[in-house]
Design an enzyme around this catalytic site. Structure first.
Site, short mmCIF file in Angstrom:
data_model
loop_
_atom_site.label_atom_id
_atom_site.label_comp_id
_atom_site.label_asym_id
_atom_site.label_seq_id
_atom_site.Cartn_x
_atom_site.Cartn_y
_atom_site.Cartn_z
N HIS A 270 0.75 -1.53 -0.07
CA HIS A 270 0.09 0.06 -0.10
C HIS A 270 0.77 1.05 -0.34
O HIS A 270 0.40 2.43 0.73
CB HIS A 270 -0.85 -0.04 1.45
CG HIS A 270 -1.32 -1.02 1.26
ND1 HIS A 270 -2.62 -1.70 0.44
CD2 HIS A 270 -1.71 -1.99 2.07
CE1 HIS A 270 -3.34 -2.74 1.15
NE2 HIS A 270 -2.77 -3.34 1.86
N HIS B 115 -6.98 -4.70 -1.26
CA HIS B 115 -5.72 -5.81 -1.39
C HIS B 115 -5.92 -6.29 -2.40
O HIS B 115 -6.58 -7.91 -2.55
CB HIS B 115 -6.29 -6.68 -0.33
CG HIS B 115 -6.52 -6.01 0.56
ND1 HIS B 115 -7.33 -5.21 1.67
CD2 HIS B 115 -4.93 -5.96 1.84
CE1 HIS B 115 -6.25 -4.45 2.64
NE2 HIS B 115 -5.05 -5.14 2.78
#
Lengths: 206, 330
Positions: free
Chosen positions: B57, B219
């Site tokens: 991320h 995700h």
């Protein structure tokens, strides 16, 4: 029934073999309704567990289960790490000071593991999580007085298959709601491998 | 899979080493952990902020370490929550005796691992409090489900709670302001392409050339709807519209974040922002500050998210406070 350090060792090794062999399959199941890392994480964790337990000496079932728990907790990550780690930790605690693990003690330990999973994951039955395999297995074990490996494996397999038709309420699959129906829950599949291996390990050892 | 990596099993360690060597004056790695901490941690007399989650991320979370933001970030495997022992190490490394505040994104694994770490730290006498960020309006919030995911809005929690801690706020005060941000921040995202987790080696889902996935998390997991791709303006309307449906933003001031997910050019993010601003202006919502760029990514996913934070005077002041974090310098 014989459940000593060697059986635990064998249980873990058999589980690891199944997880390594089905790593891609578990990941594919998780890609359908989760984020696709279940196979990767479980394979990493159980390989570490086997590395740890095969290079250590143990004098009690409780001690080896504790090492399994701590290794899973520190190597798996995601939701599976805390859940499986808690399960093995509860088993270790339930069997502390037991020199010989008889059937009732084993059932009590597995029930404690289930309670730990429920508490940690805040999940109930029929929410499409590994509880849906652990709970029927505990009930089956509690209804008997001796260990039946083949029947245990059958119960676990059926419980795993039954997760297919459930709609996910907990875990990442819950975000998919109806789209989660028709897929096996990956955690239930790895839990099936665990109980299948338990059956094989105890049968092999008796 | 085509990626600039050495070994799929070493990506996190290799990345962490790279982060430390890129920002040696700002951060350090806690030895033998996946924890990156402020160079001067533990900072005396200050509540410490710890966040983290799966890797992939970037710049979240290590990029937000610095004066006025996080004290430590814990990196898990790619898209996998870090383990409790690692979070525990982070807590120990930054606690100055004034307590540690955990910022957790609402994913089952993150919540469980951080809670276990908090229990371990509390057992050692460290004061720990936490907030769970759940800004994603794509998924319904109900007591029967896991609840909403935490996505890009988390960065505003880091910034504002971090500023409060830097200003000498107590653990309770930091928690209070973090909860205020969580109550007022909402996000919604969409993707044009999936992404590939290095250890998996193939994309997490597939999209046709003309398709987009709306309402996915960060995700690579599938979203709530798959449809034929539309114009930037239509995407802006869809994402902003969902956010506006959720909280009454009328007559308020907001901070806007147009976040890229890893491989969307700034050009496209600015085109999107243009329409977002117009929508807000038409509704009489005053934009106090706008952030356009990559703040919470999803590896090389193409796509974006739109975040709105409803502000009051306290939140404005804390949002404006200085930060030395490499990914949020101001």
């Amino acid at each position: 029934m014989n459940f000593q350090v060697n059986e635990v060792r064998q249980w873990i090794e058999l589980t690891n073999e199944k997880i390594q062999r089905n790593k891609e399959y578990l990941t594919e199941l998780d890609q359908a309704i989760g984020d696709g890392d279940h196979g990767i994480n479980m394979a990493r964790g159980f390989q570490e567990v086997v590395n740890k337990t095969s290079s250590s000496e143990y004098t009690s079932v409780s001690d080896i289960l504790k090492d399994v728990a701590m290794t899973l907790m520190s190597k798996v990550g995601g939701a599976s790490g805390p859940l499986y780690g808690t399960a093995f930790l509860k088993m270790s605690m339930a069997l502390k000071d037991k020199d010989v693990v008889d059937y009732n003690s084993l059932v009590l330990a597995i029930d404690q593991a289930l309670q730990g999973i429920i508490q940690r994951g805040k999940a109930n039955e029929r929410e499409k999580t590994l509880v849906d395999v652990w709970a029927p297995v505990v009930k089956f074990l509690q209804d008997r007085t001796t260990f039946h490996a083949d029947k245990l494996i059958q119960v676990a397999e059926k419980a795993m298959d039954d997760t297919k038709d459930l709609m996910a309420i907990k875990g990442r699959a819950a975000y998919l709601k109806e789209r989660s129906i028709g897929h096996l829950d990956p955690g239930s599949v790895s839990s099936y491998y665990l109980f299948q291996s338990l059956g094989e390990a105890i049968k092999g050892g008796s | 899979m085509k990626k600039i990596i050495n070994d799929p099993n070493q990506v996190v360690q290799d990345m962490l080493a790279g982060i430390v060597s890129a920002h040696p004056d700002d951060v350090k790695q806690v030895p033998n952990t996946t924890v990156i901490a402020r160079k001067d941690a533990p900072v005396a007399n200050k509540v410490a902020l710890v966040s983290g989650g799966g890797s992939g991320h970037e710049p979240a979370h290590a990029g937000y370490i610095g004066k006025g933001m996080l004290d430590a970030a814990v990196a898990g495997e790619v898209f996998t929550s870090p383990t409790p022992d690692q979070v525990h190490e982070a807590i120990k490394a930054v606690d100055s005796g004034n307590g540690v505040f955990l910022v957790i994104k609402n994913y089952t694994g993150d919540v469980m691992n951080f809670e276990m770490a908090a229990e371990m730290a509390a057992a050692e006498g460290i004061q720990v409090e936490q907030v769970v960020v759940n800004d994603d309006v794509a998924v319904e919030d109900s007591s029967f489900t896991t609840g909403r995911r935490g996505i890009a809005g988390t960065v505003f929690v880091h910034k504002i709670a971090g500023a409060k801690a830097e200003a000498g706020g107590s653990l309770e005060e930091v928690k209070g302001v973090a909860e205020k941000v969580v109550a007022n921040v909402r996000s919604m995202g969409m993707a044009l392409t999936p992404c590939t987790v290095p250890a998996a080696g193939k994309p997490s889902f597939t999209l046709e050339d003309n398709e987009m996935e709306v309402g996915m998390g960060i995700h690579g997991e599938p979203g709530i709807e798959r449809k034929v791709i539309s114009s930037a303006d239509a995407i802006a309307e869809e994402l902003t519209g969902k956010v506006l449906e959720d909280i009454d933003y009328s007559n308020s001031e907001v901070a806007v974040m147009v976040n890229g997910l890893g491989s969307t050019p700034e050009m496209e993010l600015y085109i999107l922002n243009n329409k977002v601003q117009q929508i807000l202006s038409d509704k009489g919502i005053n934009v106090y500050k706008t952030f356009v760029g990559e703040y919470m990514t999803s590896l090389e996913m193409a796509g974006c998210s739109v975040t709105l934070l409803k502000l009051d005077d306290e939140l404005k002041e804390l949002l404006d406070a200085p930060s030395s974090a490499p990914a949020f310098r101001k």
